[in-house]
Design an enzyme around this catalytic site. Structure first.
Site, PDB file in Angstrom:
ATOM      1  N   ARG A 274      -2.782  -9.351   9.876  1.00 47.60           N
ATOM      2  CA  ARG A 274      -2.504  -7.974  10.278  1.00 47.60           C
ATOM      3  C   ARG A 274      -3.181  -7.596  11.591  1.00 47.60           C
ATOM      4  NH1 ARG A 274      -1.080  -3.950   6.389  1.00 47.60           N
ATOM      5  NH2 ARG A 274      -0.231  -5.051   4.632  1.00 47.60           N
TER       6      ARG A 274
ATOM      7  N   TYR B 196      -0.748 -17.517   0.954  1.00 47.48           N
ATOM      8  CA  TYR B 196       0.012 -18.055   2.098  1.00 47.48           C
ATOM      9  C   TYR B 196      -0.896 -18.178   3.316  1.00 47.48           C
ATOM     10  CZ  TYR B 196       0.675 -12.982   3.157  1.00 47.48           C
ATOM     11  OH  TYR B 196       0.493 -11.643   3.386  1.00 47.48           O
TER      12      TYR B 196
ATOM     13  N   ASP C 197       4.862   4.428   5.327  1.00 46.13           N
ATOM     14  CA  ASP C 197       4.249   4.811   4.048  1.00 46.13           C
ATOM     15  C   ASP C 197       4.143   6.333   3.896  1.00 46.13           C
ATOM     16  OD1 ASP C 197       3.987   2.183   3.386  1.00 46.13           O
ATOM     17  OD2 ASP C 197       1.815   2.206   3.111  1.00 46.13           O
TER      18      ASP C 197
HETATM   19  C1  LIG Z   1      -1.855  -5.665  -1.042  1.00 44.95           C
HETATM   20  C2  LIG Z   1      -0.794  -5.287  -0.052  1.00 44.95           C
HETATM   21  C3  LIG Z   1      -0.018  -6.285   0.542  1.00 44.95           C
HETATM   22  C4  LIG Z   1       1.011  -5.955   1.424  1.00 44.95           C
HETATM   23  N1  LIG Z   1       1.755  -6.952   1.989  1.00 44.95           N
HETATM   24  C5  LIG Z   1       2.797  -6.646   2.806  1.00 44.95           C
HETATM   25  C6  LIG Z   1       3.583  -7.672   3.409  1.00 44.95           C
HETATM   26  O1  LIG Z   1       3.327  -8.860   3.233  1.00 44.95           O
HETATM   27  N2  LIG Z   1       4.644  -7.309   4.204  1.00 44.95           N
HETATM   28  C7  LIG Z   1       4.965  -5.980   4.435  1.00 44.95           C
HETATM   29  O2  LIG Z   1       5.926  -5.700   5.154  1.00 44.95           O
HETATM   30  N3  LIG Z   1       4.199  -4.986   3.890  1.00 44.95           N
HETATM   31  C8  LIG Z   1       3.143  -5.273   3.103  1.00 44.95           C
HETATM   32  N4  LIG Z   1       2.369  -4.274   2.561  1.00 44.95           N
HETATM   33  C9  LIG Z   1       2.699  -2.856   2.867  1.00 44.95           C
HETATM   34  C10 LIG Z   1       2.155  -2.422   4.224  1.00 44.95           C
HETATM   35  O3  LIG Z   1       0.786  -2.723   4.311  1.00 44.95           O
HETATM   36  C11 LIG Z   1       2.346  -0.931   4.465  1.00 44.95           C
HETATM   37  O4  LIG Z   1       3.613  -0.527   4.018  1.00 44.95           O
HETATM   38  C12 LIG Z   1       2.240  -0.625   5.969  1.00 44.95           C
HETATM   39  O5  LIG Z   1       0.971  -0.982   6.447  1.00 44.95           O
HETATM   40  C13 LIG Z   1       2.493   0.859   6.226  1.00 44.95           C
HETATM   41  O6  LIG Z   1       2.326   1.111   7.603  1.00 44.95           O
HETATM   42  P1  LIG Z   1       2.236   2.608   8.142  1.00 44.95           P
HETATM   43  O7  LIG Z   1       2.078   2.471   9.620  1.00 44.95           O
HETATM   44  O8  LIG Z   1       3.374   3.397   7.615  1.00 44.95           O
HETATM   45  O9  LIG Z   1       0.943   3.234   7.467  1.00 44.95           O
HETATM   46  P2  LIG Z   1      -0.590   2.800   7.571  1.00 44.95           P
HETATM   47  O10 LIG Z   1      -0.726   1.348   7.802  1.00 44.95           O
HETATM   48  O11 LIG Z   1      -1.258   3.386   6.374  1.00 44.95           O
HETATM   49  O12 LIG Z   1      -1.111   3.541   8.882  1.00 44.95           O
HETATM   50  C14 LIG Z   1      -1.384   4.921   8.902  1.00 44.95           C
HETATM   51  C15 LIG Z   1      -2.322   5.218  10.058  1.00 44.95           C
HETATM   52  O13 LIG Z   1      -2.468   6.634  10.165  1.00 44.95           O
HETATM   53  C16 LIG Z   1      -3.829   6.952  10.315  1.00 44.95           C
HETATM   54  N5  LIG Z   1      -4.003   8.318   9.786  1.00 44.95           N
HETATM   55  C17 LIG Z   1      -3.977   8.726   8.492  1.00 44.95           C
HETATM   56  N6  LIG Z   1      -4.169  10.049   8.403  1.00 44.95           N
HETATM   57  C18 LIG Z   1      -4.304  10.500   9.677  1.00 44.95           C
HETATM   58  C19 LIG Z   1      -4.520  11.786  10.242  1.00 44.95           C
HETATM   59  N7  LIG Z   1      -4.632  12.912   9.478  1.00 44.95           N
HETATM   60  N8  LIG Z   1      -4.605  11.890  11.591  1.00 44.95           N
HETATM   61  C20 LIG Z   1      -4.495  10.787  12.383  1.00 44.95           C
HETATM   62  N9  LIG Z   1      -4.308   9.550  11.892  1.00 44.95           N
HETATM   63  C21 LIG Z   1      -4.206   9.397  10.555  1.00 44.95           C
HETATM   64  C22 LIG Z   1      -4.559   5.889   9.517  1.00 44.95           C
HETATM   65  O14 LIG Z   1      -5.915   5.767   9.905  1.00 44.95           O
HETATM   66  C23 LIG Z   1      -3.725   4.646   9.860  1.00 44.95           C
HETATM   67  O15 LIG Z   1      -4.157   4.043  11.051  1.00 44.95           O
HETATM   68  C24 LIG Z   1       1.289  -4.585   1.713  1.00 44.95           C
HETATM   69  C25 LIG Z   1       0.499  -3.586   1.139  1.00 44.95           C
HETATM   70  C26 LIG Z   1      -0.534  -3.925   0.272  1.00 44.95           C
HETATM   71  C27 LIG Z   1      -1.372  -2.823  -0.335  1.00 44.95           C
END
Ligand SMILES: Cc1cc2nc3c(=O)[nH]c(=O)nc-3n(C[C@H](O)[C@H](O)[C@H](O)COP(=O)(O)OP(=O)(O)OC[C@H]3O[C@@H](n4cnc5c(N)ncnc54)[C@H](O)[C@@H]3O)c2cc1C
Length: 402
Positions: free
Chosen positions: A108, A217, A295
């Site tokens: 990541r 993996y 998410d």
């Molecule tokens: C165990 C596990 C394994 C996984 N494996 C996979 C995989 O192999 N392949 C895959 O596609 N997905 C996988 N996922 C899912 C994936 O990790 C998430 O779906 C993805 O990281 C979501 O990305 P995002 O950018 O939407 O949110 P996030 O990664 O949660 O990023 C949100 C960002 O917003 C910031 N933030 C939060 N609140 C605020 C605020 N109020 N103000 C400013 N900033 C803020 C946070 O600090 C963070 O940097 C896995 C998840 C888990 C738990």
């Protein structure tokens, strides 16, 4: 007034950075507000399936990522003790041929770093220590104003809430509602290959067992092995959704498992424990000049390895909709396009918990046997399921938009 020139993205996760880059590549002014003091991702692996890789390739990131990737040979499901194969679907050259892009494993932190560099080179402004508190829609000025927790304010034509499962932007749009604990916890860790006490197959491997499963993996060109160990639990008592994990408790939970699993856990020195949370389908993903992705609007169990992939697809489709249509129409198109797909994959991920954890006792084992037989006798049935996920091409879909 419908034109979008300036975009603010809340959250510098994988979804937020992909959105920032997609909009910056169209010549828009983009600001990313991230609550953390540092730009970083968790120390864990990520499976990037062909559907997501097509977007990363379109954004020009493949040259920077290629040497950091590991190409798995197969996607496999194996019995937790005997190692018997319930499923073995070829991935390496076959995935590229079938889906038009390879299946990769990445660390990541590597993907995140490459995205940050690409954003900076594309002129995106990244602001750290910038926690979003709320937004205000100014109908007359056709602007949205973002208020940070430290009192700073910023205005833009569009605000993208990419702030993860506990999204502030979602909360203001749809009301406060805690994410639901899904009755599962996940230990995660990465182990340098130099420290391994066993041989690990070069596959994307799920070890299925009663009430728990284990995923292993390679990442970072094969220099590290990533593991995710999932266990069913009744509750999650900690206030935090992530905490330092107890490696002995982890070894205990998976004791008696196949030597590849126990050998890997013997080699592990450090782990974090995550509570896996989810949400029901949201009523909407947008309001006025504010829209959600990743998410923030569709958290899912990681049992299809598609959460980040969906955030990456969202980011690209959103940028293309905004480039093609007036804003209100663009956000409607975006939601109509993305919500059914993300919801379907949320459901598939949940269903995989039952399969991987042999839920229902004998019935659970029968389901795995049925998968095994189908894989041998009717591989096209299994393939069709994977095709719908990995074969999806948002670049082509967007090109077809009127
Ligand atoms: C165990 C596990 C394994 C996984 N494996 C996979 C995989 O192999 N392949 C895959 O596609 N997905 C996988 N996922 C899912 C994936 O990790 C998430 O779906 C993805 O990281 C979501 O990305 P995002 O950018 O939407 O949110 P996030 O990664 O949660 O990023 C949100 C960002 O917003 C910031 N933030 C939060 N609140 C605020 C605020 N109020 N103000 C400013 N900033 C803020 C946070 O600090 C963070 O940097 C896995 C998840 C888990 C738990």
């Amino acid at each position: 007034m419908n034109q979008v020139n300036k975009v603010i993205v809340a959250g510098a996760g994988i979804g937020g950075l992909c959105a920032a880059l997609s909009f910056a590549r169209q010549g828009k002014q983009v600001i990313v507000c991230e609550q953390s003091a540092n730009l970083a991702e968790v120390g864990a692996g990520l499976q990037i399936s062909p559907n997501a890789l097509k977007v990363l390739r379109e954004l020009g990131l493949v040259p920077a990522l290629k040497s950091l990737a590991f190409v798995p040979h197969n996607a496999v499901i194996r019995h937790y003790k005997t190692g018997e194969y319930y499923l073995k679907a070829p991935l390496a050259a076959e995935a590229e041929l079938r889906y038009g892009a390879p299946y990769w494993h990445l660390h990541r932190a590597d993907l995140h770093r490459v995205l940050v560099t690409a954003c900076e080179e594309a002129g995106v402004t990244l602001i750290l220590n910038a926690a979003v508190e709320k937004y205000q829609q100014d109908q007359q000025a056709h602007q949205v104003c973002l208020v940070l927790k430290d009192g700073r304010t910023l205005s833009a034509d569009l605000l993208i809430g990419a702030d993860g499962i506990r999204s502030m932007v979602r909360e203001q749009m749809l009301g406060a509602e805690r994410a639901t604990f899904m009755g599962q916890v996940a230990w995660r860790g990465v182990i340098p290959v130099s420290g391994l006490q066993c041989d690990i197959q070069p596959d994307a491997c799920v070890w299925a067992g009663p009430g728990r499963h284990f995923v292993s993996y390679y990442v970072r060109g094969g220099d590290y092995v990533n593991f995710v160990a999932v266990e069913e639990r009744d509750d999650w008592r900690s206030e935090s959704w992530r905490e330092e994990g107890d490696i002995d408790a982890l070894r205990h939970a998976f004791s008696g498992w196949h030597p590849e699993v126990s050998g890997l856990l013997k080699s592990a020195t450090h782990t974090f424990l995550w509570a896996l949370n989810g949400r029901e389908e949201l009523t909407t993903w947008h309001s006025g000049r504010v829209v959600l992705l990743g998410d923030a609007c569709h958290p899912m169990l990681p049992f299809m390895a598609q959460g980040a992939a969906m955030a990456i697809e969202d980011a690209y489709v959103l940028s293309q909709c905004v480039a093609r249509y007036p804003l209100a129409e663009a956000l409607k198109h975006y939601e109509q396009d993305r919500k059914p797909r993300a919801t379907k994959i949320q459901q598939m991920s949940k269903a995989n918990a039952g399969l991987y954890h042999m839920q229902g006792g004998v019935l659970g084992r029968i389901k795995l046997r049925a998968l095994q037989v189908a894989g041998r006798m009717m591989p096209s049935v299994i393939q069709a399921k994977l095709d719908a996920v990995y074969g999806h091409d948002v670049i082509k879909e967007c090109q077809k938009m009127p």
